[in-house]
Scaffold this motif. Structure first.
Motif, mmCIF file in Angstrom:
data_model
loop_
_atom_site.group_PDB
_atom_site.id
_atom_site.type_symbol
_atom_site.label_atom_id
_atom_site.label_comp_id
_atom_site.label_asym_id
_atom_site.label_seq_id
_atom_site.Cartn_x
_atom_site.Cartn_y
_atom_site.Cartn_z
ATOM 1 N N VAL A 9 0.787 -1.130 -0.009
ATOM 2 C CA VAL A 9 -0.029 -0.099 -0.129
ATOM 3 C C VAL A 9 0.761 1.349 -0.075
ATOM 4 N N PHE A 10 1.658 1.207 0.901
ATOM 5 C CA PHE A 10 2.901 2.290 0.796
ATOM 6 C C PHE A 10 3.610 2.725 -0.423
ATOM 7 N N SER A 11 4.079 1.536 -1.146
ATOM 8 C CA SER A 11 4.672 1.734 -2.454
ATOM 9 C C SER A 11 3.813 2.068 -3.400
ATOM 10 N N LEU A 12 2.329 1.632 -3.434
ATOM 11 C CA LEU A 12 1.346 2.237 -4.351
ATOM 12 C C LEU A 12 1.117 3.549 -4.296
ATOM 13 N N SER A 13 1.243 4.129 -2.986
ATOM 14 C CA SER A 13 0.754 5.569 -2.821
ATOM 15 C C SER A 13 1.763 6.352 -3.028
ATOM 16 N N VAL A 14 3.107 5.932 -2.919
ATOM 17 C CA VAL A 14 4.394 6.689 -3.473
ATOM 18 C C VAL A 14 4.214 6.707 -4.987
ATOM 19 N N LEU A 15 3.844 5.643 -5.611
ATOM 20 C CA LEU A 15 4.059 5.557 -7.130
ATOM 21 C C LEU A 15 2.641 6.472 -7.482
ATOM 22 N N VAL A 16 1.451 6.644 -6.910
ATOM 23 C CA VAL A 16 0.491 7.490 -7.156
ATOM 24 C C VAL A 16 1.042 8.957 -7.203
ATOM 25 N N CYS A 17 1.797 9.305 -6.321
ATOM 26 C CA CYS A 17 2.380 10.628 -6.023
ATOM 27 C C CYS A 17 3.083 10.951 -6.986
ATOM 28 N N LEU A 18 4.243 10.025 -7.453
ATOM 29 C CA LEU A 18 5.173 10.151 -8.369
ATOM 30 C C LEU A 18 4.392 10.459 -9.836
ATOM 31 N N VAL A 19 3.636 9.553 -10.202
ATOM 32 C CA VAL A 19 3.059 9.688 -11.382
ATOM 33 C C VAL A 19 1.995 10.598 -11.577
ATOM 34 N N SER A 20 0.705 10.659 -10.810
ATOM 35 C CA SER A 20 -0.266 11.426 -10.947
ATOM 36 C C SER A 20 -0.008 12.959 -10.319
ATOM 37 N N LEU A 21 0.763 13.091 -9.270
ATOM 38 C CA LEU A 21 0.579 14.483 -8.889
ATOM 39 C C LEU A 21 2.028 15.159 -8.866
ATOM 40 N N GLY A 22 3.057 14.571 -9.733
ATOM 41 C CA GLY A 22 4.110 15.021 -10.062
ATOM 42 C C GLY A 22 5.198 15.152 -8.922
ATOM 43 N N CYS A 23 4.928 14.452 -7.876
ATOM 44 C CA CYS A 23 6.013 14.338 -6.762
ATOM 45 C C CYS A 23 7.222 13.675 -7.118
ATOM 46 N N SER A 24 8.123 13.732 -6.487
ATOM 47 C CA SER A 24 9.660 13.070 -6.845
ATOM 48 C C SER A 24 10.114 13.037 -5.485
ATOM 49 N N PRO A 25 10.987 11.903 -5.465
ATOM 50 C CA PRO A 25 11.771 11.722 -4.062
ATOM 51 C C PRO A 25 12.593 13.100 -3.833
ATOM 52 N N GLY A 26 12.695 12.975 -2.264
ATOM 53 C CA GLY A 26 13.690 14.268 -1.810
ATOM 54 C C GLY A 26 12.324 15.470 -1.845
ATOM 55 N N GLY A 27 11.130 15.117 -1.938
ATOM 56 C CA GLY A 27 10.324 16.403 -1.626
ATOM 57 C C GLY A 27 10.164 17.379 -2.980
ATOM 58 N N ARG A 28 10.732 17.087 -4.010
ATOM 59 C CA ARG A 28 10.614 17.877 -5.089
ATOM 60 C C ARG A 28 9.199 17.611 -5.961
ATOM 61 N N SER A 29 8.651 18.774 -6.173
ATOM 62 C CA SER A 29 7.278 18.462 -7.073
ATOM 63 C C SER A 29 7.315 19.311 -8.439
ATOM 64 N N GLY A 30 6.033 19.703 -8.431
ATOM 65 C CA GLY A 30 5.703 20.528 -9.873
ATOM 66 C C GLY A 30 6.317 22.032 -9.784
ATOM 67 N N GLY A 31 7.120 22.383 -8.930
ATOM 68 C CA GLY A 31 7.382 23.760 -8.737
ATOM 69 C C GLY A 31 8.688 24.022 -7.552
ATOM 70 N N PRO A 32 9.136 25.081 -7.667
ATOM 71 C CA PRO A 32 10.188 25.290 -6.720
ATOM 72 C C PRO A 32 9.693 25.088 -5.152
ATOM 73 N N GLY A 33 10.830 24.559 -4.485
ATOM 74 C CA GLY A 33 10.467 24.475 -3.054
ATOM 75 C C GLY A 33 10.542 25.663 -2.274
ATOM 76 N N PRO A 34 10.334 25.722 -0.864
ATOM 77 C CA PRO A 34 10.336 26.725 0.047
ATOM 78 C C PRO A 34 11.788 27.424 -0.149
ATOM 79 N N GLU A 35 11.187 29.079 0.105
ATOM 80 C CA GLU A 35 12.616 30.010 0.239
ATOM 81 C C GLU A 35 12.717 30.362 1.730
ATOM 82 N N ASP A 36 13.857 30.606 1.880
ATOM 83 C CA ASP A 36 14.197 31.022 3.547
ATOM 84 C C ASP A 36 13.279 32.033 3.899
#
Length: 154
Positions: A9-36
């Motif tokens: 279930v955990f592996s499938l939820s990660v896969l769903v995040c990676l494929v459908s939501l544009g997430c990627s390992p390390g917390g990178r997603s469809g846009g820049p991360g937070p600024e200081d």
């Protein structure tokens, strides 16, 4: 059996995040991360004319002119029109700092791994009078937000 089910279930939820939501390992997603929270609102100019501001201080190594780097970035023109983005492709980009425009070679040496920088690259440090047919007009000032994920060599 329950443990295997939970891992699946955990592996499938990660896969769903990676494929459908544009997430990627390390917390990178469809846009820049937070600024200081205390990131500068003002640009600093270098002797060459490059303007930059550090948006997030990194804690890793800073690249050198011959380093290979892995970055996420978005680039836009003065008009605000985006001409390129690794975030849109959902794929970080890897390259040698010697293979990019001078503004990137200089600018990325100002930030450490894990950091983020905004660059304003004047035409003479970018594509100059030639531009890059199809996406960047002649004598264009280029704007970038760049997250440095990894640096090797140098």
């Amino acid at each position: 059996m329950q443990r295997l089910f939970a891992q699946t279930v955990f592996s499938l939820s990660v896969l769903v995040c990676l494929v459908s939501l544009g997430c990627s390992p390390g917390g990178r997603s469809g846009g820049p991360g937070p600024e200081d929270p205390d990131a500068s609102k003002e640009f600093t100019s270098t002797e060459s004319g490059l303007k930059y501001r550090i948006l997030r201080r990194g804690t890793g190594e800073a690249p050198k002119p011959r380093s290979f780097v892995t970055v996420d970035y978005e680039g836009w023109l003065d008009s605000g029109e985006e001409f390129d983005s690794s975030y849109s492709r959902r794929q970080p980009t890897k390259f040698n700092l010697q293979s990019v425009v001078a503004g990137w070679t200089e600018g990325l040496q100002l930030v450490k791994e894990g950091g983020m920088i905004e660059l304003e690259v004047p035409p003479e440090l970018g594509y100059g009078a030639m531009g890059a047919p199809g996406s960047i007009p002649p004598n264009a000032t280029l704007h970038f937000k760049v997250e440095l994920h990894e640096t090797r060599g140098g």
